[in-house]
Every structure is written in structure tokens, then in C-alpha cells.
Design a protein around this motif. Structure first.
Motif, PDB file in Angstrom:
ATOM      1  N   ASP A   1       0.821  -1.212   0.000  1.00  0.00           N
ATOM      2  CA  ASP A   1       0.000   0.000   0.000  1.00  0.00           C
ATOM      3  C   ASP A   1       0.855   1.263   0.000  1.00  0.00           C
ATOM      4  N   ASN A   2       2.005   1.206   0.667  1.00  0.00           N
ATOM      5  CA  ASN A   2       2.829   2.404   0.810  1.00  0.00           C
ATOM      6  C   ASN A   2       3.930   2.524  -0.235  1.00  0.00           C
ATOM      7  N   GLU A   3       4.399   1.408  -0.797  1.00  0.00           N
ATOM      8  CA  GLU A   3       5.526   1.457  -1.716  1.00  0.00           C
ATOM      9  C   GLU A   3       5.169   1.095  -3.154  1.00  0.00           C
ATOM     10  N   ILE A   4       4.162   0.242  -3.358  1.00  0.00           N
ATOM     11  CA  ILE A   4       3.846  -0.239  -4.704  1.00  0.00           C
ATOM     12  C   ILE A   4       2.567   0.391  -5.254  1.00  0.00           C
ATOM     13  N   ARG A   5       1.527   0.451  -4.452  1.00  0.00           N
ATOM     14  CA  ARG A   5       0.261   1.010  -4.931  1.00  0.00           C
ATOM     15  C   ARG A   5       0.409   2.432  -5.490  1.00  0.00           C
ATOM     16  N   PRO A   6       1.177   3.336  -4.843  1.00  0.00           N
ATOM     17  CA  PRO A   6       1.313   4.682  -5.418  1.00  0.00           C
ATOM     18  C   PRO A   6       1.889   4.672  -6.834  1.00  0.00           C
ATOM     19  N   LEU A   7       2.757   3.722  -7.147  1.00  0.00           N
ATOM     20  CA  LEU A   7       3.320   3.642  -8.495  1.00  0.00           C
ATOM     21  C   LEU A   7       2.259   3.164  -9.476  1.00  0.00           C
ATOM     22  N   LEU A   8       1.454   2.190  -9.045  1.00  0.00           N
ATOM     23  CA  LEU A   8       0.422   1.635  -9.916  1.00  0.00           C
ATOM     24  C   LEU A   8      -0.710   2.622 -10.159  1.00  0.00           C
ATOM     25  N   GLU A   9      -0.883   3.558  -9.244  1.00  0.00           N
ATOM     26  CA  GLU A   9      -1.946   4.551  -9.395  1.00  0.00           C
ATOM     27  C   GLU A   9      -1.422   5.889  -9.902  1.00  0.00           C
ATOM     28  N   GLY A  10      -0.104   6.001 -10.086  1.00  0.00           N
ATOM     29  CA  GLY A  10       0.482   7.264 -10.496  1.00  0.00           C
ATOM     30  C   GLY A  10       0.521   7.441 -12.004  1.00  0.00           C
ATOM     31  N   GLN A  11       1.252   8.462 -12.433  1.00  0.00           N
ATOM     32  CA  GLN A  11       1.380   8.753 -13.851  1.00  0.00           C
ATOM     33  C   GLN A  11       2.226   7.680 -14.535  1.00  0.00           C
ATOM     34  N   ASN A  12       1.758   7.197 -15.664  1.00  0.00           N
ATOM     35  CA  ASN A  12       2.454   6.165 -16.438  1.00  0.00           C
ATOM     36  C   ASN A  12       2.836   4.970 -15.556  1.00  0.00           C
ATOM     37  N   PRO A  13       1.858   4.252 -15.020  1.00  0.00           N
ATOM     38  CA  PRO A  13       2.147   3.141 -14.100  1.00  0.00           C
ATOM     39  C   PRO A  13       2.910   2.024 -14.800  1.00  0.00           C
ATOM     40  N   PRO A  14       3.731   1.290 -14.051  1.00  0.00           N
ATOM     41  CA  PRO A  14       4.553   0.226 -14.642  1.00  0.00           C
ATOM     42  C   PRO A  14       3.734  -0.996 -15.014  1.00  0.00           C
ATOM     43  N   ALA A  15       4.334  -1.831 -15.862  1.00  0.00           N
ATOM     44  CA  ALA A  15       3.736  -3.111 -16.239  1.00  0.00           C
ATOM     45  C   ALA A  15       4.519  -4.285 -15.672  1.00  0.00           C
ATOM     46  N   ARG A  16       5.686  -4.007 -15.080  1.00  0.00           N
ATOM     47  CA  ARG A  16       6.549  -5.078 -14.582  1.00  0.00           C
ATOM     48  C   ARG A  16       7.160  -4.649 -13.249  1.00  0.00           C
ATOM     49  N   VAL A  17       7.222  -5.582 -12.292  1.00  0.00           N
ATOM     50  CA  VAL A  17       7.777  -5.308 -10.972  1.00  0.00           C
ATOM     51  C   VAL A  17       8.636  -6.491 -10.547  1.00  0.00           C
ATOM     52  N   CYS A  18       9.816  -6.204 -10.014  1.00  0.00           N
ATOM     53  CA  CYS A  18      10.681  -7.234  -9.419  1.00  0.00           C
ATOM     54  C   CYS A  18      10.870  -6.877  -7.958  1.00  0.00           C
ATOM     55  N   ILE A  19      10.468  -7.794  -7.069  1.00  0.00           N
ATOM     56  CA  ILE A  19      10.544  -7.537  -5.644  1.00  0.00           C
ATOM     57  C   ILE A  19      11.731  -8.270  -5.029  1.00  0.00           C
ATOM     58  N   HIS A  20      12.615  -7.513  -4.388  1.00  0.00           N
ATOM     59  CA  HIS A  20      13.728  -8.117  -3.651  1.00  0.00           C
ATOM     60  C   HIS A  20      13.154  -8.596  -2.328  1.00  0.00           C
ATOM     61  N   CYS A  21      12.626  -9.818  -2.327  1.00  0.00           N
ATOM     62  CA  CYS A  21      11.868 -10.299  -1.175  1.00  0.00           C
ATOM     63  C   CYS A  21      12.764 -11.107  -0.233  1.00  0.00           C
ATOM     64  N   VAL A  22      12.475 -10.976   1.055  1.00  0.00           N
ATOM     65  CA  VAL A  22      13.272 -11.679   2.054  1.00  0.00           C
ATOM     66  C   VAL A  22      12.399 -11.922   3.270  1.00  0.00           C
ATOM     67  N   GLY A  23      12.664 -13.017   3.949  1.00  0.00           N
ATOM     68  CA  GLY A  23      11.917 -13.320   5.154  1.00  0.00           C
ATOM     69  C   GLY A  23      12.522 -12.646   6.363  1.00  0.00           C
ATOM     70  N   PRO A  24      11.766 -12.542   7.465  1.00  0.00           N
ATOM     71  CA  PRO A  24      12.275 -11.883   8.663  1.00  0.00           C
ATOM     72  C   PRO A  24      13.343 -12.687   9.388  1.00  0.00           C
ATOM     73  N   GLY A  25      13.454 -13.990   9.131  1.00  0.00           N
ATOM     74  CA  GLY A  25      14.543 -14.764   9.689  1.00  0.00           C
ATOM     75  C   GLY A  25      15.614 -14.901   8.630  1.00  0.00           C
ATOM     76  N   TRP A  26      16.695 -14.159   8.772  1.00  0.00           N
ATOM     77  CA  TRP A  26      17.705 -14.157   7.722  1.00  0.00           C
ATOM     78  C   TRP A  26      18.474 -15.467   7.700  1.00  0.00           C
ATOM     79  N   PRO A  27      19.293 -15.664   6.693  1.00  0.00           N
ATOM     80  CA  PRO A  27      19.800 -16.998   6.386  1.00  0.00           C
ATOM     81  C   PRO A  27      20.884 -17.536   7.308  1.00  0.00           C
ATOM     82  N   ARG A  28      21.165 -18.805   7.059  1.00  0.00           N
ATOM     83  CA  ARG A  28      22.249 -19.470   7.767  1.00  0.00           C
ATOM     84  C   ARG A  28      23.594 -18.938   7.279  1.00  0.00           C
ATOM     85  N   LEU A  29      24.625 -19.559   7.764  1.00  0.00           N
ATOM     86  CA  LEU A  29      25.973 -19.147   7.401  1.00  0.00           C
ATOM     87  C   LEU A  29      26.259 -19.454   5.952  1.00  0.00           C
ATOM     88  N   ARG A  30      27.245 -18.754   5.429  1.00  0.00           N
ATOM     89  CA  ARG A  30      27.744 -19.137   4.119  1.00  0.00           C
ATOM     90  C   ARG A  30      28.617 -20.382   4.262  1.00  0.00           C
TER      91      ARG A  30
END
Length: 366
Positions: free
Chosen positions: A80-109
Motif C-alpha cells: 500500500d505504501n511502496e507499490i500502490r502509489p506507483l500503480l496509481e500514479g502517472q504512467n504506471p509500470p507493467a513489470r515489478v521485481c521484488i527483492h523479497c526476504v523473510g524476517p529470519g535471515w539466512p544461515r551461514l555461508r
């Protein structure tokens, strides 16, 4: 290559203009850059990818420090705060790539935990975070277990499916892609060696998680080193997933590496900071390698300049990016500024196919 038709058509025209094949990886010339079809503002005629970040430092023991309060306020709040304004704004995008991550970050390398001055463990973004978040796994610093958060994942799928299906964009479906983490983690490597069938199932379940949320594909940070064997089971499984209908897999690990020859058929993901040192078609590349011959294209994401100053993506850099055979990723923090100058993004796909013959038609025979 799982591109939408407008981009495929554009690259086809570029190939005709340049007289080159996808495997011709010499650095692009000024003439090739100038030949990229563009609008009056100089921006290439294609659909651009909004690259949206959610990543936090991940070291807070209570909130895990996931950016934009996703851990406490949820995915809908972020959208609602980061993506919706773009979709409702001027010249809205047709493609989105989300750098998604969970709240429990990963194990060791690898090896033992690397502890920060705070005493907490430094962790890496892992490929199978959707599963580890649901399970609530052991912490790397020995301080018990991370809390299982299945609701975090359920809301992720529900909220992002609404984006992909166009429920926030007036019915216009949004091509949505995920960026996820490493397959080369100690946990997954141990599972691969001890139970190959379970390992394969886990890698596929993650891809299904994104596919079932309406995603059109995912980019994977395949390797933390340059020595991942070319015949690695994980790479083979990723190529298998790439063959699913209406779903693709891309690989971030573009730097010179043993496995790059194997992942060559897959699209790649690269941020603009690595163009100068790694991309063989970049005119100023300092580290040209045998990858010059790799027959693949990818996505170059122009990140936000968090230190201030002008955005690095300009019409000139955009034409260069396309001339190299790549899609363009735009920081979601900069989209509103650029959108008025970009080609219309949600029009029917741009048709750049050759025009039909102009020879006059013969009158019908009596």
C-alpha cells in the motif's frame, strides 16, 4: 527467454539493425547505441522493470530488522505504501521485481558463525527462506530458535497475487518477479549430499511458492563463490524449473565462475554497479572474460543512489543497456520521477515487427 512481446520484438529489430546474434558479445558501439528505438525524451521504447526493495540488515533479535516494518505491519502495508502509489500514479509500470526476504535471515555461508561486534551472527540471504520462515529454525548464534511465522508467508502470497492479477492496477495484470537468495548455503549443501530427493523437492517447493503467488519468474543468487561446480544439482534443478510454462529462472551470479557456462542459457540479474567490472558488452568493462560468448541476456537494475545526488540511470545509459541486450530495472524510489518521460508502459505490447510488403495488391481474378 520469457520476455514480454514488446521487448522481444525490440530485440529482434536491434539484431537486424546491428547485424549481430545473441552470441556476439563484443562491446557495443556508439552506432549501435544510437540505433536503439527511443521516444522524443531519449528513453528506449520498451517496458521497464520496477525494482522494489524490502531488505533490512536482519540482525535485530526481536524484529529481525526487516525494512519497511514488514515483520510487524505485514506485506499489505508495504504494498500500500511502496507499490500502490506507483500503480496509481502517472504512467504506471507493467513489470515489478521484488527483492523479497523473510524476517529470519539466512544461515551461514560456510564454517562457524561470523559474529558482529554486537555478538549477533552475520547471516546470508538464502534461497529457501519461505520454508525456513514457516519452520522456525535454529539461530546461527546459538540463541535458541527463530519464531515460525507462517502468516508472514500466507500474506505474502495473497498480497502479491493481487498485484500480479491487476487488482491494484485497474485490471491490468502486472508481470511480477521475485529476487531470492543463495542455493549454495551449508544447510542446503548438507541436504543435497544426504538426501538428494529431499533437496530437489525443497528447491521446487520454493519456486512453486512464488509461482502460486502469481509471479512470472524468479532471480536466484545461485552462488556465494566462483567455484560452484558446473554440474551442481542445484543448477540442474533451476534449469528444469526454467522450463515450466509461464515461469522462468534467472541467475545473479554473473561474475567469472565455473558454473557460468552451465547457467548460460538462463537469464542473468546484475546491478549497475557491476557493469564496469563484469559485463563483457559494456564499453568500459575492465574484466572481459570468455563470457563474451555466452548466449544470454538479462536484467540490469539501476539502484537508487542512497547517498544522494542524481540518479545514475539516464536516457543515454538506458540506450546503452538495451543495446547490450538487456532489460532495464528502475529503482522504485525513482519511478515517479522518470515515469512522465518513459514510453507508455501499460499500452498494448509495442509491435516492432517489420512492416508488410508495400507492393500493390493484384486485383482479384474474374
Amino acid at each position: 527467454m520469457h520476455r514480454i512481446s514488446s521487448t522481444a520484438a525490440l530485440l529482434g529489430v536491434l539484431a537486424l539493425l546491428f547485424g549481430a546474434t545473441a552470441g556476439d558479445r563484443e562491446a557495443v558501439t556508439d552506432e549501435q547505441i544510437a540505433a536503439v528505438p527511443s521516444n522524443q525524451a531519449g528513453w528506449p521504447l520498451q517496458t521497464y522493470v520496477v525494482f522494489a526493495g524490502t531488505l533490512g540488515a536482519g540482525n535485530d533479535p526481536n524484529t529481525h530488522n526487516v525494512a519497511y516494518s514488514i515483520h510487524s505491519k505485514g506485506w499489505r502495508h508495504y504494498i500500500d505504501n511502496e507499490i500502490r502509489p506507483l500503480l496509481e500514479g502517472q504512467n504506471p509500470p507493467a513489470r515489478v521485481c521484488i527483492h523479497c526476504v523473510g524476517p529470519g535471515w539466512p544461515r551461514l555461508r560456510e564454517g562457524e558463525p561470523h559474529l558482529l561486534k554486537s555478538g549477533r551472527a552475520y547471516r546470508w540471504f538464502e534461497y529457501d527462506w519461505p520454508l525456513t520462515i514457516a519452520e522456525g529454525r535454529e539461530r546461527e548464534d546459538g540463541a535458541g530458535r527463530w519464531r515460525a511465522l507462517p502468516i508472514y508467508l500466507e500474506e505474502f502470497q495473497q498480497a502479491w497475487r493481487e498485484v500480479a492479477e491487476g487488482r491494484l492496477s485497474g485490471g491490468f495484470p502486472i508481470a511480477t518477479y521475485a529476487y531470492t537468495g543463495l542455493i549454495q548455503t551449508p544447510w542446503l549443501e548438507a541436504l543435497r549430499e544426504s538426501d538428494p530427493d529431499a533437496y530437489r523437492e525443497r528447491l521446487i517447493r520454493v519456486a512453486e511458492f512464488f509461482r502460486d503467488a502469481g509471479f512470472a519468474g524468479m532471480y536466484v543468487d545461485a552462488s556465494s563463490s566462483r567455484t560452484l561446480p558446473a554440474g551442481h544439482d542445484g543448477l540442474r534443478i533451476l534449469r528444469e524449473i526454467d522450463g515450466w510454462p509461464d515461469f522462468f529462472v534467472g541467475i545473479e551470479s554473473y561474475p567469472p565462475a565455473v558454473h557460468d557456462e552451465t547457467t548460460g542459457p538462463l537469464r542473468y540479474f546484475m546491478t549497475d554497479g557491476t557493469l564496469r567490472s563484469q559485463h563483457p558488452r559494456y564499453p568500459e568493462c575492465r574484466n572481459r572474460t570468455w563470457q563474451t560468448e555466452l548466449q544470454r541476456d538479462g536484467l540490469v537494475v539501476w539502484l537508487n543512489n542512497w547517498r544522494g545526488g542524481p540518479y545514475r540511470l539516464t536516457p543515454e545509459k538506458a540506450r546503452l543497456t538495451v543495446a547490450m541486450g538487456n532489460d532495464i530495472g528502475v529503482s522504485w524510489k525513482r519511478w515517479a520521477d522518470l515515469a512522465p518521460f518513459l514510453p507508455a508502459q501499460q499500452l498494448p505490447p509495442l509491435d516492432l515487427a517489420p512492416l508488410p510488403s508495400s507492393e500493390p495488391k493484384q486485383p482479384p481474378q474474374e
